[in-house]
Motif scaffolding. Structure first.
Motif, short mmCIF file in Angstrom:
data_model
loop_
_atom_site.label_atom_id
_atom_site.label_comp_id
_atom_site.label_asym_id
_atom_site.label_seq_id
_atom_site.Cartn_x
_atom_site.Cartn_y
_atom_site.Cartn_z
N GLU A 55 0.76 -1.30 -0.08
CA GLU A 55 0.08 0.07 0.06
C GLU A 55 0.78 1.27 0.07
OE1 GLU A 55 -3.50 2.44 0.11
OE2 GLU A 55 -2.90 0.30 -0.47
N ARG A 90 0.93 6.95 -6.76
CA ARG A 90 -0.31 7.89 -6.93
C ARG A 90 -0.18 9.14 -6.59
NH1 ARG A 90 -5.19 4.64 -3.56
NH2 ARG A 90 -5.68 3.27 -5.28
N HIS A 91 0.71 9.52 -5.51
CA HIS A 91 0.74 11.06 -5.27
C HIS A 91 2.24 11.47 -5.05
CE1 HIS A 91 -3.34 10.09 -3.38
NE2 HIS A 91 -2.85 9.00 -2.64
N MET A 141 2.61 10.63 0.77
CA MET A 141 1.58 9.63 0.44
C MET A 141 0.18 10.17 0.78
SD MET A 141 3.64 6.09 1.24
CE MET A 141 4.87 6.46 2.15
N ASN A 199 0.70 4.05 -2.80
CA ASN A 199 0.43 5.41 -2.45
C ASN A 199 1.57 6.60 -3.27
OD1 ASN A 199 -1.85 5.33 -1.27
ND2 ASN A 199 -1.01 4.93 0.78
#
Length: 389
Positions: A299, A306-307, A345, A303
């Protein structure tokens, strides 16, 4: 007068008690001492009063205490009221509070001290009749108290059984909810990882359409495999939800701590700059602890993609049976060319921070703890898990 609804069983019980009182009066009629100065007419009147007392027992459910008082007082003047009085005091003891029962018992036994004082001078037949009367009334009160206590015990046991059944249903519902939450966490972690890999490769192809054919084919292959695996995971999760049960351990192989190398390799293929230290060599932790550590790293990497795309990531996994397992994932500040907010994140994006909430819950269920905070312009996820969960 309050209305009483009687079932067929209630009517049968009431009529049976009326018949019992009448039979008692008939059987004991020959043993009742009657003074010689009272004629046959008095005995007939006494029998009629006893019959009325037996019929009055049909009112015992509506007015048990007044009925018992009336029958006890009438019994002091007539000789055929013993049967009805026994049923009346039994009803009071079985259905009314302790205080009402005590008052009725006090009324019944109020003449007893006087009777005992006069007992030496009393004729033998009359003394025996009186003693039998008090003994029968005392037995009726005792039997009524026993029935009342037994009824309360049965009601208490029934209430406890209903409470236990409701509690069992509540526990089963909580177990189902926990199973579904576990499925939701699996869906978030696994599908998020697959889809971010697919998104990274699709973005690379969109950004560099003139890339060499071999690189395009490799990216397309990774995208196809990620999409295939995501669909497989989605089918498994939907199947679990339709069946109404939690994810079984034997449905498909669950990731362990040793699979971190493969996870990091996939992330590096997607262009991630990741440095992995660990996992510790030696005894492997329990499956739950290893799987939880794997999901935390998965995870965290998701993240980052993604970020904070392009940020360097440092993954450290260390520990042992005595100290527990420590998982630390840090990402640096993303490159300056990034146009969206560079808040690590925890930044905005799909998922709304629910991934970190799910990670904290995973760590708690495994007996550990997790913190996720900004650090040095980037973000840090730190978790400690007990080796024996």
């Amino acid at each position: 007068m309050r209305r009483i609804h009687r079932t067929g069983r209630d009517w049968g019980t009431d009529l049976g008690l009326v018949l019992l009182a009448a039979c008692f009066a008939a059987v004991s009629s020959q043993s009742i001492p009657v003074p010689e100065d009272l004629g046959r007419g008095w005995r007939t009147l006494d029998q009629v009063a006893g019959g009325l007392g037996c019929a009055a027992l049909l009112l015992r459910r509506r007015r048990p205490v007044p009925l018992a008082v009336a029958l006890i007082l009438a019994g002091s003047q007539t000789h055929y009221m013993t049967g009805p009085a026994m049923v009346a005091v039994f009803t009071v003891a079985a259905t009314r509070p302790w205080r009402a029962t005590a008052w009725v018992a006090a009324l019944v036994f109020a003449p007893l001290p006087v009777f005992l004082w006069q007992l030496p001078d009393m004729p033998e037949d009359r003394a025996g009749s009186a003693l039998t009367y008090f003994a029968l009334i005392a037995g009726a009160i005792g039997w009524g108290l026993f029935r009342r206590s037994r009824g309360q015990l049965i009601a208490s046991l029934r209430a406890r059984a209903e409470l236990a059944e409701a509690d069992a249903e509540s526990r089963a519902e909580r177990a189902r909810m926990e199973a579904r939450e576990e499925v939701a966490r699996e869906m978030h972690d696994v599908l998020g990882h697959r889809l971010t890999l697919l998104s990274v490769h699709a973005g690379a192809l969109e950004f560099n359409p003139g890339a060499p054919r071999a690189e395009i084919e490799r990216a397309a292959g990774v995208m196809r495999e990620s999409a295939h695996l995501a669909l497989r995971d989605l089918r498994e999760v939907i199947g679990v939800l339709r069946s109404g049960s939690g994810p079984g351990e034997g449905e498909r192989p669950q990731p362990e701590l040793a699979d971190l190398d493969r996870l990091v390799a996939q992330a590096r293929e997607a262009g991630g700059r990741i440095e992995l230290t660990g996992p510790p060599v030696g005894d492997a932790p329990p499956k739950l602890v290893g799987r939880t550590a794997y999901r935390i790293v998965q995870e965290a990497l998701t993240n980052v993609r993604r970020h904070a795309p392009g940020a360097a990531v440092d993954v450290r996994v260390a520990g042992g049976p005595e100290d527990g397992l420590t998982v630390d994932v840090r990402n640096s500040r993303p490159p300056a060319r990034r146009t969206e907010p560079a808040d690590g994140m925890a930044g905005p994006g799909p998922g709304g921070g629910q991934g970190l909430v799910g990670l904290a819950e995973r760590a708690r269920l495994a007996g550990g703890e997790l913190t996720a905070l900004p650090a040095d312009g980037g973000f840090r996820v730190h978790a400690w898990l007990p080796w024996q969960s």
